[in-house]
Design a protein around this motif. Structure first.
Motif, PDB file in Angstrom:
ATOM      1  N   LEU A  23      52.578  36.407  51.833  1.00  0.00           N
ATOM      2  CA  LEU A  23      52.755  36.555  50.394  1.00  0.00           C
ATOM      3  C   LEU A  23      54.201  36.801  50.007  1.00  0.00           C
ATOM      4  N   GLU A  24      55.000  37.292  50.945  1.00  0.00           N
ATOM      5  CA  GLU A  24      56.409  37.540  50.657  1.00  0.00           C
ATOM      6  C   GLU A  24      57.141  36.260  50.255  1.00  0.00           C
ATOM      7  N   SER A  25      56.629  35.123  50.708  1.00  0.00           N
ATOM      8  CA  SER A  25      57.262  33.846  50.374  1.00  0.00           C
ATOM      9  C   SER A  25      56.748  33.265  49.060  1.00  0.00           C
ATOM     10  N   ILE A  26      55.730  33.926  48.478  1.00  0.00           N
ATOM     11  CA  ILE A  26      55.108  33.411  47.258  1.00  0.00           C
ATOM     12  C   ILE A  26      55.501  34.229  46.037  1.00  0.00           C
ATOM     13  N   ILE A 146      41.207  32.732  40.183  1.00  0.00           N
ATOM     14  CA  ILE A 146      41.427  33.302  38.849  1.00  0.00           C
ATOM     15  C   ILE A 146      42.604  34.278  38.841  1.00  0.00           C
ATOM     16  N   LEU A 147      43.486  34.156  39.830  1.00  0.00           N
ATOM     17  CA  LEU A 147      44.640  35.047  39.926  1.00  0.00           C
ATOM     18  C   LEU A 147      45.913  34.363  39.447  1.00  0.00           C
ATOM     19  N   ASP A 148      46.821  35.173  38.905  1.00  0.00           N
ATOM     20  CA  ASP A 148      48.165  34.720  38.577  1.00  0.00           C
ATOM     21  C   ASP A 148      49.029  34.989  39.807  1.00  0.00           C
ATOM     22  N   TRP A 149      49.406  33.935  40.507  1.00  0.00           N
ATOM     23  CA  TRP A 149      50.136  34.089  41.766  1.00  0.00           C
ATOM     24  C   TRP A 149      51.613  34.407  41.563  1.00  0.00           C
ATOM     25  N   ASP A 151      52.092  37.223  39.594  1.00  0.00           N
ATOM     26  CA  ASP A 151      51.916  38.625  39.216  1.00  0.00           C
ATOM     27  C   ASP A 151      51.598  39.444  40.462  1.00  0.00           C
ATOM     28  N   ARG A 152      52.607  40.130  40.993  1.00  0.00           N
ATOM     29  CA  ARG A 152      52.409  40.850  42.253  1.00  0.00           C
ATOM     30  C   ARG A 152      51.488  42.057  42.095  1.00  0.00           C
ATOM     31  N   SER A 153      51.257  42.501  40.877  1.00  0.00           N
ATOM     32  CA  SER A 153      50.385  43.658  40.674  1.00  0.00           C
ATOM     33  C   SER A 153      48.910  43.305  40.839  1.00  0.00           C
ATOM     34  N   THR A 154      48.587  42.009  40.801  1.00  0.00           N
ATOM     35  CA  THR A 154      47.186  41.598  40.970  1.00  0.00           C
ATOM     36  C   THR A 154      46.969  40.656  42.152  1.00  0.00           C
ATOM     37  N   CYS A 155      47.860  39.682  42.353  1.00  0.00           N
ATOM     38  CA  CYS A 155      47.550  38.625  43.327  1.00  0.00           C
ATOM     39  C   CYS A 155      47.495  39.145  44.750  1.00  0.00           C
ATOM     40  N   VAL A 156      48.185  40.252  45.050  1.00  0.00           N
ATOM     41  CA  VAL A 156      48.182  40.768  46.429  1.00  0.00           C
ATOM     42  C   VAL A 156      46.922  41.549  46.756  1.00  0.00           C
ATOM     43  N   LEU A 157      46.110  41.843  45.748  1.00  0.00           N
ATOM     44  CA  LEU A 157      44.983  42.760  45.925  1.00  0.00           C
ATOM     45  C   LEU A 157      43.700  42.082  46.379  1.00  0.00           C
ATOM     46  N   PRO A 195      39.623  34.288  27.962  1.00  0.00           N
ATOM     47  CA  PRO A 195      39.058  32.933  28.031  1.00  0.00           C
ATOM     48  C   PRO A 195      40.091  31.913  28.491  1.00  0.00           C
ATOM     49  N   GLY A 196      39.756  31.208  29.554  1.00  0.00           N
ATOM     50  CA  GLY A 196      40.653  30.200  30.076  1.00  0.00           C
ATOM     51  C   GLY A 196      41.867  30.730  30.802  1.00  0.00           C
ATOM     52  N   GLY A 197      41.954  32.059  30.949  1.00  0.00           N
ATOM     53  CA  GLY A 197      43.138  32.667  31.543  1.00  0.00           C
ATOM     54  C   GLY A 197      42.892  33.241  32.923  1.00  0.00           C
ATOM     55  N   LEU A 198      43.771  34.150  33.321  1.00  0.00           N
ATOM     56  CA  LEU A 198      43.741  34.749  34.641  1.00  0.00           C
ATOM     57  C   LEU A 198      43.569  36.257  34.542  1.00  0.00           C
TER      58      LEU A 198
END
Length: 311
Positions: A23-26, A146-149, A151-157, A195-198
């Motif tokens: 994930l460090e590269s993303i 459904i993740l925002d890649w 946004d480190r506060s959510t995608c790493v979890l 709706p339609g989001g992440l």
């Protein structure tokens, strides 16, 4: 006497492992940052090769293989998911077709991370009223979709996976002996997907509410079962992050050596965390017949719940 018992469990995890280093590269993060805040070291990501319904079907077949039932014996399929592959039909109907459960009624429940426990309670009601005999409860989550890649506060979890169990009428003292569920829609904006989001999450507020609600749910489920915390042999909590798990155990009066943890390997698979943990605990010999088990979850809604089970 309990109405229902879990007679078999199953799981499916995508083979692709994504580590914190990957994930460090993303995204702007580090292994140290993720590990110290969550306890997560790696997770499984499904990619485009497999759908949520396919993962759920594989977990369901695994549970069937560990029972004395065939797919045609299942008369009710309940699927918990926050990540359906499509809005219509229900994912449960897609799973029904994939496994060949031609005699089953099939529908979804939407309880987010608590959905598997909600599904067990719905199964209990159908069996208790005589409307079902063999119920397949599945939690299948493709959270990566459904993740925002960025946004480190959510995608790493989060991670992807599926767990399942088969529920039948209890033949004796085994089964669900205490239940508590709660929800508070006034706090929905703290963890939601527009709706339609992440996925959007206010981390600190979610943490505080999760610990408080999971501790309360544990207490109430134990009260319903007529049990005390010291009688619990194994706590299987929702695997959101290790700090929530440790705080929930502490406030519930259950030592960590009685808590099953696998969040380090899979991350938060939403409602799939508990059935996957159950299946792993059985496989590892940690969960055995006769044990007093407490399982508890918290998620978007907010929605939370706990079950006390004589295994």
């Amino acid at each position: 006497m309990p109405f229902v018992e879990i007679v078999s469990t199953g799981r499916f995890l995508p083979p692709s492992v994504t580590t914190n280093a990957d994930l460090e590269s993303i995204v702007d993060t580090s292994n140290e940052w993720i590990t110290t805040r969550t306890g997560i070291k790696e997770r499984r990501l499904a990619g485009n090769e497999i759908s949520a319904a396919q993962m759920g079907a594989k977990a369901g077949v695994d549970a069937l293989d560990k029972s004395d039932l065939n797919a045609s014996d299942i008369d009710l399929i309940i699927v918990s998911t926050a990540t359906p592959d499509r809005l219509l039909p229900s994912m449960a109907c897609d799973v029904q077709a994939l496994i060949g459960a031609v005699n089953a009624v099939a529908f979804d429940v939407g309880g987010a991370c608590s959905g598997f426990l909600y599904g067990l309670t719905v199964a209990e009601g159908h069996i208790a009223t005589g409307h079902a005999t063999n119920v397949l409860v599945i939690a299948a989550e493709k959270m990566s979709s459904i993740l925002d890649w960025n946004d480190r506060s959510t995608c790493v979890l989060f991670g992807d996976g599926a767990g399942a169990c088969i529920v039948q009428r209890s033949a004796g003292s085994r089964g669900i002996i205490g239940t508590y569920h709660g929800s508070d829609g006034n706090l929905a904006e703290l963890l939601h997907r527009p709706p339609g989001g992440l996925v959007k999450m206010s981390g600190q507020e979610v943490y505080r509410n999760a610990v408080r609600s999971m501790a309360l749910a544990s207490e109430r489920a134990l009260e319903d079962a007529g049990m005390k915390a010291e009688e619990i042999d194994l706590l299987i909590p929702h695997q959101a992050n290790v700090r929530i798990i440790e705080s929930t155990a502490r406030y519930s009066g259950i030592p960590m050596d009685k808590v099953f943890v696998n969040v380090d390997r899979y991350g938060n698979m939403s409602s799939a965390t508990i059935p996957v943990a159950m299946d792993e605990a059985i496989e590892q010999g940690v969960l055995e017949e006769g044990m007093n088990v407490l399982t508890v979850a918290f998620g978007a809604g907010f929605a939370w719940g706990a079950l006390a089970i004589k295994w």
